[in-house]
Scaffold this active site. Structure first.
Site, PDB file in Angstrom:
ATOM      1  CE1 TYR A 176      19.257  60.695  23.591  1.00 38.71           C
ATOM      2  CE2 TYR A 176      19.331  63.023  23.050  1.00 38.71           C
ATOM      3  CZ  TYR A 176      19.904  61.781  23.020  1.00 38.71           C
ATOM      4  OH  TYR A 176      21.127  61.587  22.437  1.00 38.71           O
TER       5      TYR A 176
ATOM      6  CG  HIS B  63      28.950  66.838  19.077  1.00 34.20           C
ATOM      7  ND1 HIS B  63      28.025  66.118  18.356  1.00 34.20           N
ATOM      8  CD2 HIS B  63      28.639  66.613  20.366  1.00 34.20           C
ATOM      9  CE1 HIS B  63      27.210  65.485  19.176  1.00 34.20           C
ATOM     10  NE2 HIS B  63      27.560  65.770  20.412  1.00 34.20           N
TER      11      HIS B  63
ATOM     12  CG  ASN C 247      20.377  65.645  18.618  1.00 35.39           C
ATOM     13  OD1 ASN C 247      20.345  65.211  17.464  1.00 35.39           O
ATOM     14  ND2 ASN C 247      21.481  66.091  19.175  1.00 35.39           N
TER      15      ASN C 247
ATOM     16  NE  ARG D 257      24.689  63.873  14.387  1.00 27.90           N
ATOM     17  CZ  ARG D 257      24.591  64.235  15.667  1.00 27.90           C
ATOM     18  NH1 ARG D 257      24.427  63.316  16.616  1.00 27.90           N
ATOM     19  NH2 ARG D 257      24.637  65.493  16.012  1.00 27.90           N
TER      20      ARG D 257
ATOM     21  CD  GLU E 144      21.888  68.273  21.774  1.00 29.95           C
ATOM     22  OE1 GLU E 144      22.403  68.761  22.791  1.00 29.95           O
ATOM     23  OE2 GLU E 144      21.275  67.185  21.786  1.00 29.95           O
TER      24      GLU E 144
ATOM     25  CD  GLU F  48      22.858  63.398  19.881  1.00 33.12           C
ATOM     26  OE1 GLU F  48      22.391  63.462  21.040  1.00 33.12           O
ATOM     27  OE2 GLU F  48      23.861  64.026  19.514  1.00 33.12           O
TER      28      GLU F  48
HETATM   29  C1  FCB Z   1      23.097  65.389  23.532  1.00 32.67           C
HETATM   30  C2  FCB Z   1      24.463  65.503  22.908  1.00 32.67           C
HETATM   31  C3  FCB Z   1      25.177  64.186  22.826  1.00 32.67           C
HETATM   32  C4  FCB Z   1      24.868  63.268  23.956  1.00 32.67           C
HETATM   33  C5  FCB Z   1      23.412  63.196  24.272  1.00 32.67           C
HETATM   34  C6  FCB Z   1      23.020  62.286  25.367  1.00 32.67           C
HETATM   35  O1  FCB Z   1      22.793  66.584  24.159  1.00 32.67           O
HETATM   36  O2  FCB Z   1      24.394  65.982  21.602  1.00 32.67           O
HETATM   37  O3  FCB Z   1      26.515  64.483  22.627  1.00 32.67           O
HETATM   38  O4  FCB Z   1      25.705  63.461  25.019  1.00 32.67           O
HETATM   39  O5  FCB Z   1      22.937  64.467  24.537  1.00 32.67           O
END
Ligand code: FCB
Length: 531
Positions: free
Chosen positions: A358, A177, A356, A133, A223, A423
């Protein structure tokens, strides 16, 4: 202000720090022993980067001042007509970085992916990536934002795509992006103007026309929610707009109360038209998993509000044709309306959702914020999000059940949409160690969570590790890293070194069993927490 102080500030405001003793314990119910063959054959595994973060050389090394014929960084903003390498123009992320936000760091050279792409793609192939990607730099392809296409930009992306394909790696392209061409920001205020919708559609059309014969996976906006909130309410991502008292800085421009909603509206309109233009097109959103801070009904309701504000903001229009009722109620006339026609066009205008994910946050009710006369997104949400992570943020707490819950939530609430995890990955200080055991633990746990979600009926299409390299990071430049590969910035060759996680991911992608991979890694004993 140093970057770490800034990061600290960002996180402080983003997350009112909670007392971890109060944190409710989450059960790690995720599958532990698995291999590639446990996933459907058409499910793809890959890794990701984005243009400004890795590819886009527009270094002072390459900026030519015609009069004196020397290269000079300071001239970037001063020399009219300064030509960046191969015709690329500035994006809003260049401007943001060059404003000093990252204490002088910027993506001018980054990993020099622009020149090193052949060896990088070889590395991807060696790692066993099935998909990659990456994003196209709009200002490289169409330096004036609209109109003529830069032949060198076109050539570059054609070569890049062809190279990936020749190694059997599926290209997944993101069109935006965080890097709108600066010319459009200057001309009409970028995404604050509806004119951006038209220019974006034309840009997407060029991409579909030029690359669509070889590329079938397209993401319109990375995002979309963070771009709107962090860029226009809090001001800590490009274009860095906000207004007192809401921003994280003294922004020079912006209106935190209304701009995020206007920008989001335009992003949705642009996305929807683009999705109708071509084949397999989705949008990407950033999604925390939110847990109520306590079992009180108020916190439980606030948690649902937080989901509606972060995720429903974009997904509800796409699935049901309008913003969530609670957003319309709380933001009032600051959130734009869709016309009947727009609503009909937006409803269903996506082939997949890119997610995405985390980390996990707790949510506490804050209904009193609705009494404020001037409100931003957070005040409208009427909830406080409380970080669960170690502080300062140097590593995410591993909570794979959160990903399962998030995927289940999307399945139940939005009719089981096709989903890519675009992500997911572990953060660490950049110049740490190549033995990144915490990243291996994290990936091991979260990929297991994806497998569980598949087994629970979620419509999962693929998973991408963020990131393939340590790149120029959106929050703190070169201070933190998520990469499978370390890039030595002190070496002029910018040599790439595999971390333990690269070996682990390669082992998994090549079909090895978890226990076989772990047996062959020195770090096995440190993986016991997920055993
Ligand atoms: C997200 C972004 C990506 C990266 C990660 C850690 O917000 O999409 O570009 O920096 O965080």
């Amino acid at each position: 202000m140093s970057n770490s102080v800034r990061l600290l500030l960002v996180l402080l405001i983003l997350t009112v720090i909670g007392n971890n003793d109060n944190a409710r314990s989450i059960v790690y119910g995720v599958v532990d022993e698995y291999n590639r063959d446990d996933f459907p054959v058409d499910f793809v595994f890959g890794s990701a980067t984005s243009a400004y973060q890795v590819f886009d050389v527009n270094s002072c090394l390459y900026i030519v001042d015609f009069e004196v014929n020397v290269c000079n960084c300071a001239m970037i903003n001063k020399v009219e007509g300064a030509v960046l390498e191969d015709g690329r123009s500035f994006s809003i992320w260049d401007t943001f970085a060059h404003s000093g936000y990252y204490n002088g760091a910027n993506g001018d050279v980054a990993c020099d992916g622009y020149h090193k792409y052949k060896e990088d793609i070889q590395l991807m192939a060696d790692t066993g990536l099935e998909a990659f990607r990456f994003s196209i730099s709009w200002s490289r392809l169409i330096p004036n934002g609209r109109g003529s296409v830069n032949p060198k930009g076109l050539q570059y992306y054609n070569d890049f795509i062809n190279k990936l394909i020749s190694h059997g790696i599926q290209p997944h392209i993101t069109l935006h992006h965080f890097d709108l061409p600066q010319v459009l920001e200057d001309e009409y205020g970028g995404w604050l103007s509806r004119k951006a919708v038209k220019d974006y559609i034309a840009y997407a059309d060029v991409c579909f026309r030029e690359f669509g014969d070889r590329v079938s996976h397209w993401t319109t906006i990375n995002e979309a929610n963070v771009y709107s909130i962090a860029g226009y309410d809090m001001g800590f991502t490009p274009p860095g707009r906000c207004s007192y008292p809401f921003g994280f800085h003294n922004c020079t421009k912006g209106d935190s109360t209304s701009e995020p909603y206007i920008v989001a509206h335009h992003l949705l309109l642009a996305h929807a038209s683009t999705a109708l233009q071509h084949g397999f097109v989705g949008i990407n959103i950033f999604a925390y998993w939110f847990e109520p801070y306590t079992d009180t009904i108020d916190d439980v309701k606030a948690t649902e509000r937080a989901h509606e504000f972060y995720v429903g903001w974009f997904v509800n229009p796409l699935v049901n044709g309008d913003y969530p009722e609670i957003m319309k109620k709380n933001a009032g006339n600051r959130i734009p309306n869709f016309t009947k026609l727009e609503s009909e066009r937006i409803k269903g205008a996506f082939d997949f959702l890119g997610v995405n994910h985390y980390a996990t946050f707790y949510v506490k009710d804050n209904l009193s914020s609705l009494e404020m006369e001037t409100r931003d997104f957070n005040a409208d949400m009427a909830a406080i999000t409380i970080g669960i992570n170690d502080f300062p943020l140097r590593q995410f707490v591993v909570m794979p059940m959160s990903l399962q819950k998030l995927l289940n939530y999307l399945k139940e609430k939005y009719d089981n949409p096709p989903i890519y995890i675009h992500e997911n990955g572990q953060v660490q200080p950049r110049n740490g160690t190549l033995i990144d055991t915490p990243r291996v633990e994290y990936l091991h746990a979260y990929i297991g969570a994806v497998l569980d979600a598949i087994r629970n009926g979620s419509n999962m299409m693929g998973y991408f590790v963020w990131s393939f390299f340590d790149v120029f990071e959106i929050l703190d430049g070169y201070e933190s890293g998520y990469g499978l590969y370390y890039v030595d910035l002190d070496d002029k060759e910018l040599t790439r070194y595999p971390k333990l996680s690269a070996h682990w991911y390669a082992g998994f992608l090549k079909g090895k069993n978890m226990s076989d991979i772990l047996d062959n890694m020195d770090a096995k004993e440190t993986l016991s927490s997920t055993d």
